[in-house]
Design a protein around this motif. Structure first.
Motif, PDB file in Angstrom:
ATOM      1  N   VAL A 166       0.847  -1.193   0.000  1.00  0.00           N
ATOM      2  CA  VAL A 166       0.000   0.000   0.000  1.00  0.00           C
ATOM      3  C   VAL A 166       0.889   1.251   0.000  1.00  0.00           C
ATOM      4  CG1 VAL A 166      -1.728   1.301   1.303  1.00  0.00           C
ATOM      5  CG2 VAL A 166      -1.850  -1.196   1.231  1.00  0.00           C
ATOM      6  N   ILE A 167       0.516   2.233  -0.807  1.00  0.00           N
ATOM      7  CA  ILE A 167       1.264   3.489  -0.841  1.00  0.00           C
ATOM      8  C   ILE A 167       1.123   4.189   0.506  1.00  0.00           C
ATOM      9  CG2 ILE A 167       1.479   5.765  -1.910  1.00  0.00           C
ATOM     10  CD1 ILE A 167       2.342   3.556  -3.777  1.00  0.00           C
ATOM     11  N   GLU A 168       2.259   4.417   1.156  1.00  0.00           N
ATOM     12  CA  GLU A 168       2.282   5.028   2.480  1.00  0.00           C
ATOM     13  C   GLU A 168       2.666   6.503   2.432  1.00  0.00           C
ATOM     14  OE1 GLU A 168       3.748   3.091   6.583  1.00  0.00           O
ATOM     15  OE2 GLU A 168       5.387   3.529   5.204  1.00  0.00           O
ATOM     16  N   ARG A 169       3.550   6.852   1.478  1.00  0.00           N
ATOM     17  CA  ARG A 169       3.972   8.241   1.310  1.00  0.00           C
ATOM     18  C   ARG A 169       4.262   8.490  -0.159  1.00  0.00           C
ATOM     19  NH1 ARG A 169       9.145   9.273   4.667  1.00  0.00           N
ATOM     20  NH2 ARG A 169       8.729  11.451   4.098  1.00  0.00           N
ATOM     21  N   VAL A 170       4.025   9.718  -0.603  1.00  0.00           N
ATOM     22  CA  VAL A 170       4.416  10.163  -1.943  1.00  0.00           C
ATOM     23  C   VAL A 170       5.581  11.123  -1.750  1.00  0.00           C
ATOM     24  CG1 VAL A 170       3.686  11.280  -4.067  1.00  0.00           C
ATOM     25  CG2 VAL A 170       2.056   9.890  -2.766  1.00  0.00           C
ATOM     26  N   LEU A 171       6.747  10.779  -2.292  1.00  0.00           N
ATOM     27  CA  LEU A 171       7.997  11.462  -1.955  1.00  0.00           C
ATOM     28  C   LEU A 171       8.478  12.447  -3.008  1.00  0.00           C
ATOM     29  CD1 LEU A 171       9.850   8.316  -0.566  1.00  0.00           C
ATOM     30  CD2 LEU A 171       8.709  10.104   0.754  1.00  0.00           C
ATOM     31  N   GLY A 172       7.686  12.675  -4.048  1.00  0.00           N
ATOM     32  CA  GLY A 172       8.128  13.566  -5.107  1.00  0.00           C
ATOM     33  C   GLY A 172       8.890  12.799  -6.177  1.00  0.00           C
ATOM     34  N   ALA A 173       9.430  13.521  -7.143  1.00  0.00           N
ATOM     35  CA  ALA A 173      10.189  12.908  -8.238  1.00  0.00           C
ATOM     36  C   ALA A 173      11.679  12.973  -7.936  1.00  0.00           C
ATOM     37  CB  ALA A 173       9.885  13.604  -9.555  1.00  0.00           C
ATOM     38  N   HIS A 174      12.381  11.869  -8.207  1.00  0.00           N
ATOM     39  CA  HIS A 174      13.810  11.790  -7.910  1.00  0.00           C
ATOM     40  C   HIS A 174      14.555  11.134  -9.070  1.00  0.00           C
ATOM     41  CE1 HIS A 174      13.664  12.778  -3.523  1.00  0.00           C
ATOM     42  NE2 HIS A 174      12.394  12.504  -3.740  1.00  0.00           N
ATOM     43  N   VAL A 175      15.863  11.378  -9.122  1.00  0.00           N
ATOM     44  CA  VAL A 175      16.729  10.739 -10.118  1.00  0.00           C
ATOM     45  C   VAL A 175      16.472   9.223 -10.084  1.00  0.00           C
ATOM     46  CG1 VAL A 175      19.103  10.269 -10.801  1.00  0.00           C
ATOM     47  CG2 VAL A 175      18.477  12.522  -9.890  1.00  0.00           C
ATOM     48  N   PHE A 176      16.202   8.644 -11.254  1.00  0.00           N
ATOM     49  CA  PHE A 176      15.881   7.219 -11.339  1.00  0.00           C
ATOM     50  C   PHE A 176      17.173   6.422 -11.451  1.00  0.00           C
ATOM     51  CE2 PHE A 176      13.758   3.710 -14.030  1.00  0.00           C
ATOM     52  CZ  PHE A 176      13.474   2.972 -12.895  1.00  0.00           C
ATOM     53  N   ALA A 177      17.502   5.690 -10.397  1.00  0.00           N
ATOM     54  CA  ALA A 177      18.789   4.995 -10.327  1.00  0.00           C
ATOM     55  C   ALA A 177      19.008   4.029 -11.485  1.00  0.00           C
ATOM     56  CB  ALA A 177      18.900   4.248  -8.999  1.00  0.00           C
ATOM     57  N   ASP A 178      17.965   3.348 -11.926  1.00  0.00           N
ATOM     58  CA  ASP A 178      18.106   2.353 -12.995  1.00  0.00           C
ATOM     59  C   ASP A 178      18.640   2.986 -14.275  1.00  0.00           C
ATOM     60  OD1 ASP A 178      16.308   1.380 -10.963  1.00  0.00           O
ATOM     61  OD2 ASP A 178      15.748  -0.250 -12.316  1.00  0.00           O
ATOM     62  N   SER A 179      18.085   4.132 -14.656  1.00  0.00           N
ATOM     63  CA  SER A 179      18.537   4.839 -15.856  1.00  0.00           C
ATOM     64  C   SER A 179      19.892   5.489 -15.633  1.00  0.00           C
ATOM     65  CB  SER A 179      17.512   5.908 -16.259  1.00  0.00           C
ATOM     66  OG  SER A 179      16.271   5.328 -16.602  1.00  0.00           O
ATOM     67  N   HIS A 180      20.056   6.109 -14.477  1.00  0.00           N
ATOM     68  CA  HIS A 180      21.277   6.830 -14.156  1.00  0.00           C
ATOM     69  C   HIS A 180      22.498   5.914 -14.207  1.00  0.00           C
ATOM     70  CE1 HIS A 180      23.129  10.123 -11.394  1.00  0.00           C
ATOM     71  NE2 HIS A 180      23.043  10.576 -12.629  1.00  0.00           N
ATOM     72  N   ALA A 181      22.349   4.684 -13.706  1.00  0.00           N
ATOM     73  CA  ALA A 181      23.460   3.736 -13.680  1.00  0.00           C
ATOM     74  C   ALA A 181      23.885   3.299 -15.073  1.00  0.00           C
ATOM     75  CB  ALA A 181      23.083   2.510 -12.856  1.00  0.00           C
ATOM     76  N   GLN A 182      22.971   3.400 -16.039  1.00  0.00           N
ATOM     77  CA  GLN A 182      23.274   2.981 -17.410  1.00  0.00           C
ATOM     78  C   GLN A 182      23.773   4.138 -18.274  1.00  0.00           C
ATOM     79  OE1 GLN A 182      20.305   0.011 -19.114  1.00  0.00           O
ATOM     80  NE2 GLN A 182      19.105   0.896 -17.440  1.00  0.00           N
ATOM     81  N   GLY A 183      23.911   5.322 -17.670  1.00  0.00           N
ATOM     82  CA  GLY A 183      24.345   6.475 -18.441  1.00  0.00           C
ATOM     83  C   GLY A 183      23.255   7.049 -19.319  1.00  0.00           C
TER      84      GLY A 183
END
Length: 219
Positions: free
Chosen positions: A161-178
């Motif tokens: 269940v969604i407990e908190r909405v934290l805003g938008a953040h750098v997406f690690a999956d994409s960032h790690a791939q350049g």
């Protein structure tokens, strides 16, 4: 070759007991603070980002046989070679054999304290409206990723269940791939312990986990 994260051991048994250390213990050998310092200095050059660093570390083939800072050092050596800053021969010999490769930034000693104090905030402008809302039931992606991901195996295919909405953040999956920062909405999802570990556990326990929007679907 499929992507394998040797660091994805959350929720798995067979790794021995957790042995608490004295409060404030940071380093265990004289070389470890040097590895920490070199890691900070090289990270500041901009030749790679934090998520690339995590990917390099977790894919070390001898990960399980290394101590914490040996993992840092192994990941650093891997990135240095991959980015063309040193050659394998230079690492082995400990001697420079080629002219230094140019870097985008050189971190000076008097800049370190301010850099560490500033940190590296990851919140960004949202790419669009959030897909999920507080209290909504969601299910995590079940299939393993073929690249670095922050979605561990023990929560894949689980409903919470969604407990908190934290805003938008750098997406690690994409960032790690350049592939750029690719900001995505981030949520805290609460899972009943029984959903993760089995129905024989004491009721009332839960685990909260921060998950990016691409990890989730409506349940």
């Amino acid at each position: 070759m499929p992507y394998v994260s040797h660091a994805d051991i959350g929720g798995r048994s067979g790794f021995g007991p957790v042995i608490p250390e004295p409060e404030g213990a940071v380093f265990h050998a004289t070389w470890e603070p040097r590895v920490h310092a070199v890691t900070v200095a090289l990270g500041a050059t901009g030749c790679w980002n934090l998520d690339m660093t995590r990917s390099a570390r977790e894919t070390l083939p001898d990960y399980f046989n290394l101590t914490y800072y040996e993992i840092w050092l192994g990941g650093l050596e891997k990135l240095l070679v991959e980015k063309g800053l040193v050659t394998p021969e230079e690492l082995t010999s400990g001697c420079t054999r080629h002219a230094p490769a140019p870097v985008g930034r050189v971190l000076k000693a008097d800049q370190v304290a301010a850099l560490l104090a500033k940190g590296a905030p990851t919140e960004r402008a949202p790419p669009g409206p959030a897909r999920f809302k507080l209290g909504q039931r969601v299910r995590t992606r079940a299939t393993p990723a073929e690249h670095h991901t922050r979605l561990p195996g023990y929560v894949r295919g689980k409903t919470g269940v969604i407990e908190r909405v934290l805003g938008a953040h750098v997406f690690a999956d994409s960032h790690a791939q350049g592939l750029g920062e690719d900001p995505q909405w981030l949520y805290t999802v609460r899972f009943d312990a029984a959903e993760l570990w089995g129905s024989d556990l004491t009721s009332g326990h839960s685990v909260s986990f921060d998950a990016w929007q691409p990890y989730l679907v409506a349940a």
